[in-house]
Design an enzyme around this catalytic site. Sequence first.
Site, PDB file in Angstrom:
ATOM      1  N   TYR A 125       8.441  -1.141 -17.276  1.00 18.31           N
ATOM      2  CA  TYR A 125       9.543  -1.949 -17.011  1.00 18.31           C
ATOM      3  C   TYR A 125       9.071  -3.419 -16.540  1.00 18.31           C
ATOM      4  O   TYR A 125       9.660  -4.387 -17.029  1.00 18.31           O
ATOM      5  CB  TYR A 125      10.175  -1.470 -15.641  1.00 18.31           C
ATOM      6  CG  TYR A 125      11.278  -2.134 -14.980  1.00 18.31           C
ATOM      7  CD1 TYR A 125      12.404  -2.517 -15.711  1.00 18.31           C
ATOM      8  CD2 TYR A 125      10.997  -2.722 -13.766  1.00 18.31           C
ATOM      9  CE1 TYR A 125      13.566  -3.120 -15.221  1.00 18.31           C
ATOM     10  CE2 TYR A 125      12.096  -3.501 -13.136  1.00 18.31           C
ATOM     11  CZ  TYR A 125      13.269  -3.688 -13.835  1.00 18.31           C
ATOM     12  OH  TYR A 125      14.299  -4.581 -13.176  1.00 18.31           O
TER      13      TYR A 125
ATOM     14  N   CYS B 116       5.086 -10.410  -7.944  1.00 17.56           N
ATOM     15  CA  CYS B 116       4.795 -11.798  -8.390  1.00 17.56           C
ATOM     16  C   CYS B 116       4.219 -11.951  -9.596  1.00 17.56           C
ATOM     17  O   CYS B 116       3.728 -11.033 -10.382  1.00 17.56           O
ATOM     18  CB  CYS B 116       3.824 -12.474  -7.066  1.00 17.56           C
ATOM     19  SG  CYS B 116       2.327 -12.058  -7.136  1.00 17.56           S
TER      20      CYS B 116
ATOM     21  N   ASN C 278      -1.204 -11.671  -6.920  1.00 18.60           N
ATOM     22  CA  ASN C 278      -0.638 -10.804  -7.594  1.00 18.60           C
ATOM     23  C   ASN C 278      -0.957  -9.300  -7.049  1.00 18.60           C
ATOM     24  O   ASN C 278      -2.129  -9.012  -7.468  1.00 18.60           O
ATOM     25  CB  ASN C 278      -0.041 -10.831  -8.951  1.00 18.60           C
ATOM     26  CG  ASN C 278       0.457  -9.737  -9.676  1.00 18.60           C
ATOM     27  OD1 ASN C 278       0.582  -9.324 -10.653  1.00 18.60           O
ATOM     28  ND2 ASN C 278       1.296  -9.073  -8.708  1.00 18.60           N
ATOM     29  N   GLY C 279      -0.206  -8.710  -6.376  1.00 14.78           N
ATOM     30  CA  GLY C 279      -0.687  -7.177  -6.045  1.00 14.78           C
ATOM     31  C   GLY C 279      -0.191  -6.881  -4.509  1.00 14.78           C
ATOM     32  O   GLY C 279       0.409  -7.618  -3.895  1.00 14.78           O
TER      33      GLY C 279
ATOM     34  N   ASP D  27      17.969   4.679 -19.543  1.00 13.25           N
ATOM     35  CA  ASP D  27      17.567   3.684 -18.570  1.00 13.25           C
ATOM     36  C   ASP D  27      16.174   3.629 -18.582  1.00 13.25           C
ATOM     37  O   ASP D  27      15.673   4.701 -18.789  1.00 13.25           O
ATOM     38  CB  ASP D  27      18.545   3.638 -17.368  1.00 13.25           C
ATOM     39  CG  ASP D  27      18.618   2.611 -16.423  1.00 13.25           C
ATOM     40  OD1 ASP D  27      17.973   1.508 -16.813  1.00 13.25           O
ATOM     41  OD2 ASP D  27      19.172   2.666 -15.581  1.00 13.25           O
TER      42      ASP D  27
ATOM     43  N   CYS E 195      -2.902   3.760 -13.361  1.00 15.92           N
ATOM     44  CA  CYS E 195      -2.228   4.369 -12.219  1.00 15.92           C
ATOM     45  C   CYS E 195      -0.896   4.824 -12.365  1.00 15.92           C
ATOM     46  O   CYS E 195       0.011   3.921 -12.723  1.00 15.92           O
ATOM     47  CB  CYS E 195      -2.308   3.069 -11.335  1.00 15.92           C
ATOM     48  SG  CYS E 195      -1.641   3.334  -9.623  1.00 15.92           S
TER      49      CYS E 195
ATOM     50  N   GLY F   1       9.194 -12.423 -10.140  1.00 15.03           N
ATOM     51  CA  GLY F   1       9.617 -12.679  -8.968  1.00 15.03           C
ATOM     52  C   GLY F   1      10.614 -13.979  -8.890  1.00 15.03           C
ATOM     53  O   GLY F   1      10.316 -15.067  -9.590  1.00 15.03           O
TER      54      GLY F   1
END
Length: 496
Positions: free
Chosen positions: A264, A18, A123-124, A367, A461, A44
């Site tokens: 991305y 989101c 968000n998460g 890509d 991460c 989202g």
Amino acid sequence: MQPFLAHPFDSDRLHEECGVFGAIGMADASSFVALGLHALQHRGQEAGGIVAHDPEQGFNSAHRFGYVRDNFTKADVMATLPGHLAIGHVRYSTAGTKAATAIRDVQPFFGEFHMGGCAIAHNGNITNAAALRRELIERGSIFQSSSDSECIIHLMARSIQRNIPERMKDALRRVEGAFSVIAMTRTKLIGVRDPLGVRPLVLGRVGDDGFVLASETCALDIIGAEFIREVEPGEMVVISKGKIETSRPFGPSTGRFCIFEHVYFSRPDSIIGGRSVYETRRQIGVELAREAPIEADLVCPVPDSGTPAAIGFAQESGIPYGMGIIRNQYMGRTFIEPTDQIRNMGVRLKLNVNRALIRGKRVILVDDSVVRGTTSRKIKDMIIDAGAAEVHFRIASPPTAWPCFYGVDTPDREKLLAANMSTEEMRKWIGVDSLSFVSLDGLYRAVGEKKGRNAKCPRYCDACFSGDYPVAPFDQLERGFQMLPGSETATNEAAE
């Protein structure tokens, strides 16, 4: 109304959960929130919601399925959301009932406490949500949604603190995983990031007394807000009456920001950690060209996410860049009834090959990632059908071999192509002449780490690539998920 259903092309992509946006100190704050959510729509597309507060009318909310443009641009809807303070959320479900979302699952969530109301947008992903939910239900809590985010409201309700910011601190200290939360009371706008800062959150200013919080800087740009800074990992900001108070409810922390935001998730016109997302993606293409050179006639992006990396690859390799695949920009959710015959057209509804450019060429396709690999096979078939002499894939991320539990919709590990095949086996399965991924060190160099990844203390991460989870996914471990042997960070967290 049925929930938004993505086109089949999107089922072979990783999706953010989101985007969040909040505004305070400006007339018709909900209109600014709607514009901000529109800029965050890429995070989202399933549903969205806005909660606003007006001193005379109190809290008001609107939650809708589908795009922001189809719901929050209507005068009659926005008239129901008056006030100088509002927050909003756009949703792509990870936790909750996927593909059968109810309107009650759509954020922001609202709770009424004895000191006043509070709305939150998250968000998460909370990695201990199942355990928390069991505990809260046993103690009498009644949940209204299937979302992990609702746990925060119930934990706040059980806190004995005397104001809402302190109750939120209490609640979030119980929560594990990734969270960037925006909240609002009758007079305050609150933003907080988890101690690792896995998901993004930025702070901006509008005029003299207006402030905004947003998932990305591109959402500031759309309303002409001045970027102030990022909310730091483990930081809480409380904004009221034109001033900002900051605290660190979790103590000292070291950030582990999600590296896939660079690859991305974030829009290319956003800025992360002082770096242009576009420039980072272009640099990934440069690293790819250095690590996996190949003789070819044309470099083509898989639109749109592969475009900056393809440009970088072409610039570094000296091979001409061309738009060999054209994206249909107007693929709407009501374009045509999805019969079996239409479904079988698959990617062709969204992408078409520029045959005149491709015919007879040795083509490098760039890509952003390979997840299940099904879309890669279909795109390869389209390029071959258009008369390409050779097809080579270059991927602007390392092999995605592990699921994400921090707010990204990732398939189970057994469905991830890289978890079950070597690169050579993937090449044969997709059916291309060569296949190469940027290395993890190459990805780190592209985001500014000149020496590559520091295995003892990674800056980001990168669990989806490395299997190194910075926070133990407690709920998943209960369900039998097997982590990498010797995953020191997560093992220590689990022991604690």
